[in-house]
Motif scaffolding. Sequence first.
Motif, short mmCIF file in Angstrom:
data_model
loop_
_atom_site.label_atom_id
_atom_site.label_comp_id
_atom_site.label_asym_id
_atom_site.label_seq_id
_atom_site.Cartn_x
_atom_site.Cartn_y
_atom_site.Cartn_z
N LEU A 237 0.83 -1.20 0.00
CA LEU A 237 0.00 0.00 0.00
C LEU A 237 0.87 1.25 0.00
CD1 LEU A 237 -2.66 1.54 0.23
CD2 LEU A 237 -2.62 1.09 2.71
N VAL A 238 1.90 1.26 0.82
CA VAL A 238 2.82 2.40 0.86
C VAL A 238 3.49 2.59 -0.50
CG1 VAL A 238 5.01 3.20 1.82
CG2 VAL A 238 3.22 2.33 3.34
N ASP A 239 3.87 1.48 -1.12
CA ASP A 239 4.50 1.55 -2.44
C ASP A 239 3.55 2.17 -3.47
OD1 ASP A 239 7.00 0.82 -3.80
OD2 ASP A 239 5.72 -0.46 -5.02
N TRP A 240 2.30 1.78 -3.40
CA TRP A 240 1.29 2.33 -4.31
C TRP A 240 1.16 3.84 -4.11
CZ3 TRP A 240 -3.41 4.83 -3.48
CH2 TRP A 240 -4.26 4.92 -4.58
N LEU A 241 1.10 4.27 -2.85
CA LEU A 241 0.98 5.69 -2.57
C LEU A 241 2.22 6.47 -2.99
CD1 LEU A 241 -0.63 6.20 0.97
CD2 LEU A 241 -1.44 7.07 -1.22
N ALA A 242 3.40 5.93 -2.66
CA ALA A 242 4.65 6.63 -2.93
C ALA A 242 4.87 6.84 -4.42
CB ALA A 242 5.82 5.86 -2.33
N SER A 243 4.33 5.93 -5.24
CA SER A 243 4.58 6.00 -6.68
C SER A 243 3.65 6.96 -7.41
CB SER A 243 4.43 4.60 -7.29
OG SER A 243 3.09 4.15 -7.22
N ARG A 244 2.69 7.54 -6.70
CA ARG A 244 1.71 8.39 -7.35
C ARG A 244 1.90 9.86 -7.00
NH1 ARG A 244 0.11 3.58 -7.76
NH2 ARG A 244 -1.50 2.95 -9.26
N PRO A 245 1.85 10.74 -8.01
CA PRO A 245 1.91 12.17 -7.73
C PRO A 245 0.72 12.58 -6.86
CG PRO A 245 2.16 11.73 -10.08
CD PRO A 245 1.73 10.45 -9.45
N PHE A 246 0.94 13.55 -5.99
CA PHE A 246 -0.12 13.99 -5.10
C PHE A 246 -1.36 14.43 -5.86
CE2 PHE A 246 -2.21 17.46 -2.75
CZ PHE A 246 -2.65 16.74 -1.64
N ASP A 247 -1.19 15.20 -6.91
CA ASP A 247 -2.35 15.72 -7.64
C ASP A 247 -3.20 14.61 -8.25
OD1 ASP A 247 -1.80 18.33 -7.03
OD2 ASP A 247 -0.74 18.75 -8.90
N ALA A 248 -2.57 13.48 -8.58
CA ALA A 248 -3.32 12.37 -9.15
C ALA A 248 -4.22 11.69 -8.12
CB ALA A 248 -2.36 11.34 -9.75
N LEU A 249 -3.98 11.95 -6.83
CA LEU A 249 -4.76 11.37 -5.77
C LEU A 249 -5.92 12.27 -5.31
CD1 LEU A 249 -1.76 10.10 -3.63
CD2 LEU A 249 -3.32 8.65 -4.93
N MET A 250 -5.94 13.48 -5.84
CA MET A 250 -6.97 14.44 -5.43
C MET A 250 -8.27 14.21 -6.20
SD MET A 250 -5.94 16.29 -2.91
CE MET A 250 -5.42 14.66 -2.31
N PRO A 251 -9.39 14.80 -5.69
CA PRO A 251 -10.67 14.62 -6.38
C PRO A 251 -10.63 15.16 -7.80
CG PRO A 251 -10.97 15.54 -4.18
CD PRO A 251 -9.52 15.57 -4.45
N GLU A 252 -11.39 14.53 -8.68
CA GLU A 252 -11.51 15.02 -10.05
C GLU A 252 -12.23 16.37 -10.07
OE1 GLU A 252 -13.32 12.40 -12.81
OE2 GLU A 252 -12.24 10.64 -12.09
N PRO A 253 -11.95 17.18 -11.08
CA PRO A 253 -12.74 18.40 -11.26
C PRO A 253 -14.21 18.04 -11.52
CG PRO A 253 -10.77 18.43 -12.63
CD PRO A 253 -10.89 17.04 -12.10
N HIS A 254 -15.07 18.99 -11.35
CA HIS A 254 -16.50 18.76 -11.58
C HIS A 254 -16.74 18.32 -13.02
CE1 HIS A 254 -20.77 19.22 -11.00
NE2 HIS A 254 -20.84 19.93 -12.10
N ARG A 255 -17.55 17.27 -13.18
CA ARG A 255 -17.83 16.75 -14.52
C ARG A 255 -19.03 17.44 -15.15
NH1 ARG A 255 -17.02 10.18 -14.11
NH2 ARG A 255 -14.87 10.23 -13.37
#
Length: 255
Positions: A237-255
């Motif tokens: 789980l830590v590896d999964w988190l560490a490999s992802r940019p912070f912005d990619a983990l944030m909520p999507e913009p309004h659709r």
Amino acid sequence: MRLLHEQTTAEVGDLFDDDVEVAVLPTGSVEQHGPALPLGTDFIAAEAVARGVDRDDVVVLPTVPVGVSAHHRQFDGTLWAEPETFEDYVGEILASVASHGVRKLVVCNGHGGNTDALQRAARRIRGERVAFVAPWDWWSSLGGLDEELFDQSGIGHADAMETSMVSYVAADLVREAKLADAEAGAAESWGKRVHGASVGFDTADFSESGAVGEPTRGDAEKGRRLYEQATDELDALVDWLASRPFDALMPEPHR
């Protein structure tokens, strides 16, 4: 893996700037676990698993020991916080870590009563773009290992699984001579239902000893396998988190 409380402020500044990608916060409870297991069973297990992930890009935060445990209040020694208090307190700890630049976090939780509050805190913090928090119960990714070892299903408490884990990580705290007493007064399953209604609001409503399950079936070898599986899953789980940019983990913009 480094323990935050053992570092100096200068050392932590360097670590957060250069090395640390993910912070792990252990949470648990101080509550009855029958006559054979210690009150700190849940936070002892969570802390052991959190500290078992040996990697340089992780810092382990000091454990939050007291959780949402009012349903055990009839048993001596149990401490508790209200769900809203726990949610806010843990959320503020996580936000304080994020303010220092570590914005990807895992809560390594050892108590099921905390789960809802942790989910709410994580959703709120992400919604505010403060941090990404992954609430994670140490037993949640055992991949059938629990059934293989114990041949049981459903939610237990002070049962074979918890007895096994404590027997492995803190053997001196298990009162082995009391395991039979714990089991003699244990409930077969969690809760109490009457005509389809849940009426077992507190553990004392359905368990004489405070245990649920079969604690005599626990042992240190089973605990070793649980611990190793849990630490492997947390590392992944830590590896999964560490490999992802912070912005990619944030909520999507309004659709």
